[in-house]
Write an enzyme that holds these catalytic residues in place. Structure first.
Site, PDB file in Angstrom:
ATOM      1  N   GLU A   1       0.817  -1.222   0.000  1.00 20.64           N
ATOM      2  CA  GLU A   1       0.000   0.000   0.000  1.00 20.64           C
ATOM      3  C   GLU A   1       0.848   1.269   0.000  1.00 20.64           C
ATOM      4  O   GLU A   1       0.378   2.341   0.397  1.00 20.64           O
ATOM      5  CB  GLU A   1      -0.954   0.005   1.203  1.00 20.64           C
ATOM      6  CG  GLU A   1      -1.973  -1.116   1.214  1.00 20.64           C
ATOM      7  CD  GLU A   1      -2.978  -1.083   0.068  1.00 20.64           C
ATOM      8  OE1 GLU A   1      -2.764  -0.336  -0.918  1.00 20.64           O
ATOM      9  OE2 GLU A   1      -3.960  -1.814   0.150  1.00 20.64           O
TER      10      GLU A   1
ATOM     11  N   HIS B   1      -2.830   2.217   8.537  1.00 18.34           N
ATOM     12  CA  HIS B   1      -3.849   1.474   7.792  1.00 18.34           C
ATOM     13  C   HIS B   1      -4.008   0.091   8.414  1.00 18.34           C
ATOM     14  O   HIS B   1      -3.017  -0.564   8.749  1.00 18.34           O
ATOM     15  CB  HIS B   1      -3.434   1.322   6.320  1.00 18.34           C
ATOM     16  CG  HIS B   1      -4.250   0.302   5.572  1.00 18.34           C
ATOM     17  ND1 HIS B   1      -5.617   0.417   5.419  1.00 18.34           N
ATOM     18  CD2 HIS B   1      -3.904  -0.857   4.958  1.00 18.34           C
ATOM     19  CE1 HIS B   1      -6.061  -0.626   4.734  1.00 18.34           C
ATOM     20  NE2 HIS B   1      -5.036  -1.411   4.441  1.00 18.34           N
TER      21      HIS B   1
ATOM     22  N   HIS C   1      -7.204  -3.393   9.016  1.00 18.56           N
ATOM     23  CA  HIS C   1      -8.490  -3.984   8.643  1.00 18.56           C
ATOM     24  C   HIS C   1      -9.258  -4.377   9.914  1.00 18.56           C
ATOM     25  O   HIS C   1      -9.641  -5.537  10.066  1.00 18.56           O
ATOM     26  CB  HIS C   1      -8.287  -5.241   7.784  1.00 18.56           C
ATOM     27  CG  HIS C   1      -7.476  -5.045   6.540  1.00 18.56           C
ATOM     28  ND1 HIS C   1      -7.120  -6.091   5.705  1.00 18.56           N
ATOM     29  CD2 HIS C   1      -6.943  -3.932   5.968  1.00 18.56           C
ATOM     30  CE1 HIS C   1      -6.407  -5.629   4.682  1.00 18.56           C
ATOM     31  NE2 HIS C   1      -6.273  -4.319   4.829  1.00 18.56           N
TER      32      HIS C   1
ATOM     33  N   TYR D   1     -20.304  12.259  19.560  1.00 19.91           N
ATOM     34  CA  TYR D   1     -19.578  13.515  19.309  1.00 19.91           C
ATOM     35  C   TYR D   1     -18.102  13.299  18.997  1.00 19.91           C
ATOM     36  O   TYR D   1     -17.451  14.143  18.378  1.00 19.91           O
ATOM     37  CB  TYR D   1     -19.769  14.499  20.470  1.00 19.91           C
ATOM     38  CG  TYR D   1     -18.987  14.207  21.722  1.00 19.91           C
ATOM     39  CD1 TYR D   1     -17.641  14.552  21.822  1.00 19.91           C
ATOM     40  CD2 TYR D   1     -19.584  13.596  22.827  1.00 19.91           C
ATOM     41  CE1 TYR D   1     -16.908  14.280  22.970  1.00 19.91           C
ATOM     42  CE2 TYR D   1     -18.860  13.328  23.969  1.00 19.91           C
ATOM     43  CZ  TYR D   1     -17.524  13.671  24.045  1.00 19.91           C
ATOM     44  OH  TYR D   1     -16.806  13.398  25.169  1.00 19.91           O
TER      45      TYR D   1
ATOM     46  N   HIS E   1     -12.520  -3.310   2.370  1.00 16.15           N
ATOM     47  CA  HIS E   1     -11.085  -3.359   2.624  1.00 16.15           C
ATOM     48  C   HIS E   1     -10.743  -3.064   4.093  1.00 16.15           C
ATOM     49  O   HIS E   1     -10.347  -3.961   4.817  1.00 16.15           O
ATOM     50  CB  HIS E   1     -10.394  -2.371   1.660  1.00 16.15           C
ATOM     51  CG  HIS E   1      -8.910  -2.407   1.681  1.00 16.15           C
ATOM     52  ND1 HIS E   1      -8.135  -1.978   0.630  1.00 16.15           N
ATOM     53  CD2 HIS E   1      -8.022  -2.777   2.637  1.00 16.15           C
ATOM     54  CE1 HIS E   1      -6.863  -2.119   0.919  1.00 16.15           C
ATOM     55  NE2 HIS E   1      -6.768  -2.600   2.141  1.00 16.15           N
TER      56      HIS E   1
ATOM     57  N   TYR F   1      -7.573  19.198  23.000  1.00  7.54           N
ATOM     58  CA  TYR F   1      -7.981  18.147  23.929  1.00  7.54           C
ATOM     59  C   TYR F   1      -7.322  16.816  23.563  1.00  7.54           C
ATOM     60  O   TYR F   1      -7.356  16.380  22.409  1.00  7.54           O
ATOM     61  CB  TYR F   1      -9.504  17.966  23.928  1.00  7.54           C
ATOM     62  CG  TYR F   1      -9.953  16.776  24.735  1.00  7.54           C
ATOM     63  CD1 TYR F   1     -10.040  16.852  26.117  1.00  7.54           C
ATOM     64  CD2 TYR F   1     -10.218  15.551  24.137  1.00  7.54           C
ATOM     65  CE1 TYR F   1     -10.395  15.752  26.875  1.00  7.54           C
ATOM     66  CE2 TYR F   1     -10.575  14.452  24.873  1.00  7.54           C
ATOM     67  CZ  TYR F   1     -10.673  14.555  26.239  1.00  7.54           C
ATOM     68  OH  TYR F   1     -11.004  13.457  26.977  1.00  7.54           O
TER      69      TYR F   1
HETATM   70  P1  13P Z   1       1.323  -5.232   3.368  1.00 10.38           P
HETATM   71  O1  13P Z   1       1.683  -5.268   1.919  1.00 10.38           O
HETATM   72  O2  13P Z   1       1.782  -3.971   4.066  1.00 10.38           O
HETATM   73  O3  13P Z   1       1.791  -6.467   4.116  1.00 10.38           O
HETATM   74  O4  13P Z   1      -0.261  -5.155   3.599  1.00 10.38           O
HETATM   75  C1  13P Z   1      -1.277  -5.742   2.909  1.00 10.38           C
HETATM   76  C2  13P Z   1      -2.485  -4.910   3.064  1.00 10.38           C
HETATM   77  O5  13P Z   1      -2.854  -4.459   4.127  1.00 10.38           O
HETATM   78  C3  13P Z   1      -3.231  -4.565   1.858  1.00 10.38           C
HETATM   79  O6  13P Z   1      -4.203  -3.637   2.158  1.00 10.38           O
END
Ligand code: 13P
Length: 215
Positions: free
Chosen positions: A75, A94, A96, A115, A157, A210
């Site tokens: 990513e 990032h 999941h 809020y 995703h 805050y």
């Molecule tokens: P990596 O390539 O960082 O291991 O992650 C895979 C991923 O989260 C794809 O969205």
């Protein structure tokens, strides 16, 4: 490598381990970047956090180039593009996490059910349209969904949280997952009543300074 760079690399690994401990990561799916000099430091692809070492963290220039032999996260495009387009942001997280991803699978944004949504910069957490992981298209969708905001969901995703510092981005990632869980819980009962945009704006002003808020 300078002590500052080594500290940043270790902080990225520590944040990754924290995501695991909090249950926000699913397998090796999470990735993290932090602005460094005229580029970024980024987690390697498909390495479990427990096995990650500082030398595996990739330094990437803003043109996407990096040392041969290093393997940046798949990513890297949206990490690079977010840091390139947002000079108010120095860290991108990032993952999941289950509740955020559940809503994202349904193509739902998070409305102002609480809020604390103001901590993400506005009266909703948008859901970016689906595109295949690692693509230019996904990166474009993510940058757009983050306009004026510090978090978004990614259809089918996961989620992205960004901030001035890695600690702030991590704090927000946890907060977004909490909001997603609360919204999901509400939906089991019915359609939750929402706070008004004016109230979220009022909260945003009061939040200045805050806790870990970026406002
Ligand atoms: P990596 O390539 O960082 O291991 O992650 C895979 C991923 O989260 C794809 O969205």
């Amino acid at each position: 490598m300078t002590a500052d760079e080594l500290d940043k690399r270790q902080a990225i690994i520590d944040a990754c381990l924290r995501m695991n401990a909090l249950g926000i990561n699913q397998g090796t799916s999470g990735n993290i970047s932090v602005r460094h000099q005229d580029g970024l430091l980024l987690t390697p692809t498909s390495v479990p956090c427990e096995a990650m070492t500082p030398d595996q963290i990739v330094f990437m220039a803003m043109d996407g180039s990096h040392s041969p032999g290093q393997r940046p996260s798949s990513e890297w495009r949206f990490h690079r593009d977010i840091l390139k387009s947002r000079d108010d942001v120095n860290a991108v997280v990032h993952a999941h996490p289950t509740y955020s991803t559940t809503l994202a699978i349904m193509g739902m944004e998070i409305p102002p059910v609480h809020y604390m949504i103001a901590a993400a910069g506005g009266d909703s957490i948008r859901c970016a349209p689906y595109a295949t992981f690692g693509t230019v298209e996904l990166s474009e969708h993510a940058v757009r969904a983050l306009e004026g905001r510090l978090a978004c969901l990614l259809d089918h995703h996961g989620m992205i949280a960004i901030g001035k510092t890695l600690d702030k981005a991590m704090w927000l990632a946890v907060e977004v997952e909490t909001l997603a869980r609360q919204y999901h819980g509400c939906l089991q009962i019915g359609q939750p009543p929402l706070l008004s945009s004016a109230e979220i704006e009022r909260v945003r002003q009061r939040m200045a300074g805050y806790g870990m808020s970026d406002e």
